[in-house]
Design an enzyme around this catalytic site. Sequence first.
Site, PDB file in Angstrom:
ATOM      1  N   PRO A 108       0.686  -1.152   0.153  1.00 22.00           N
ATOM      2  CA  PRO A 108       0.039   0.006  -0.108  1.00 22.00           C
ATOM      3  C   PRO A 108       0.764   1.296  -0.065  1.00 22.00           C
ATOM      4  O   PRO A 108       0.374   2.407  -0.499  1.00 22.00           O
ATOM      5  CB  PRO A 108      -0.858  -0.237   1.245  1.00 22.00           C
ATOM      6  CG  PRO A 108      -0.996  -1.396   1.480  1.00 22.00           C
ATOM      7  CD  PRO A 108       0.287  -2.159   0.910  1.00 22.00           C
ATOM      8  N   TYR A 109       1.995   1.342   0.834  1.00 25.75           N
ATOM      9  CA  TYR A 109       2.927   2.441   0.518  1.00 25.75           C
ATOM     10  C   TYR A 109       3.443   2.708  -0.565  1.00 25.75           C
ATOM     11  O   TYR A 109       3.412   3.811  -1.078  1.00 25.75           O
ATOM     12  CB  TYR A 109       4.070   2.099   1.621  1.00 25.75           C
ATOM     13  CG  TYR A 109       5.218   3.118   1.344  1.00 25.75           C
ATOM     14  CD1 TYR A 109       5.407   4.362   1.854  1.00 25.75           C
ATOM     15  CD2 TYR A 109       6.380   2.713   0.568  1.00 25.75           C
ATOM     16  CE1 TYR A 109       6.372   5.360   1.712  1.00 25.75           C
ATOM     17  CE2 TYR A 109       7.353   3.604   0.552  1.00 25.75           C
ATOM     18  CZ  TYR A 109       7.281   4.840   1.124  1.00 25.75           C
ATOM     19  OH  TYR A 109       8.423   5.873   0.611  1.00 25.75           O
ATOM     20  N   GLY A 110       3.904   1.605  -1.459  1.00 20.01           N
ATOM     21  CA  GLY A 110       4.214   1.772  -2.852  1.00 20.01           C
ATOM     22  C   GLY A 110       3.067   2.501  -3.846  1.00 20.01           C
ATOM     23  O   GLY A 110       3.364   3.134  -4.593  1.00 20.01           O
TER      24      GLY A 110
END
Length: 301
Positions: free
Chosen positions: A138-140
């Site tokens: 999700p960060y990416g």
Amino acid sequence: MRYIVTGAAGFIGSHLAGALGEVGHQVVGVDCFTDYYDPVEKERNAEGLEIRRQDLAEDPLDLDGVDGVFHLAGQPGVRSFGDAFPLYLRRNVLATQRVLEACTATGTRLVFASSSSVYGEAESYPTPEDATPRPISPYGITKLACEHLARAYGGDVVTLRYFTVYGPRQRPDMAFRRVCDALLAGDTFEVYGGGLQSRSFTYVADAVEATVAAMERAPAGSLFNVGGGEEATMLDAIALLEQASGRSLDVLHVDAARGDVSRTKADDSRISAALGWSPSTSLADGLSAMWSWASARVAAA
């Protein structure tokens, strides 16, 4: 020149703000001192800097008299699944959208810090900027969303994809910092998977140099990888830290972490050709400097 550095109390941001000030620029830091890790550590990072405490997701960004913005603020960490995801949306996507609004409204140049995490398990190595982004965390995904927002807004924006930056002041959740802490305390260090996952490790001073060059010389709309010249496995890096410290690390192998990629390797030919930048710090020298900082920090505590 007068610059704003968002995330100026963080790891890379504090180094960047300090480097800009050392060469005579006027620097205003912006940070909301989130509790992702101990805010007291961020206070130490920010010593000597002019800092505005602002939440970029809701507070207006005053760009009066500002020549450029370095946007490094955000919610870090690839282990971003589950209940924490709304924070990634707020602190990465929403905050960046508001920074873009402010910069495009005033015509202010923006250098945006993205991440190699947008590539996921990359389609080729070394990975060029035109590789298809396939983030697996999700960060990416939020970082890639910010890149798309920058493209949609247009304006004078330069995007940098950092590859695993390390060095003094590294966040306490990051691998090399945890290795140093374990070596100092004589604790066991958990290695995800077999430890053969490899990275383009990038020393923080090299990343700062590339970031300043992007502000000063990059054409609007540019996208660059910022990656270390050496690729190494986690086990290689641990061996170098053992050598620097003169200590042995007790290693425990655990399951691979969700969201971690098996390899990163930056193709830095584009930034080298356009800006004349290439990394100059060897992994051995960078880790030696990091060990010196970590050991001095504990001794002073």
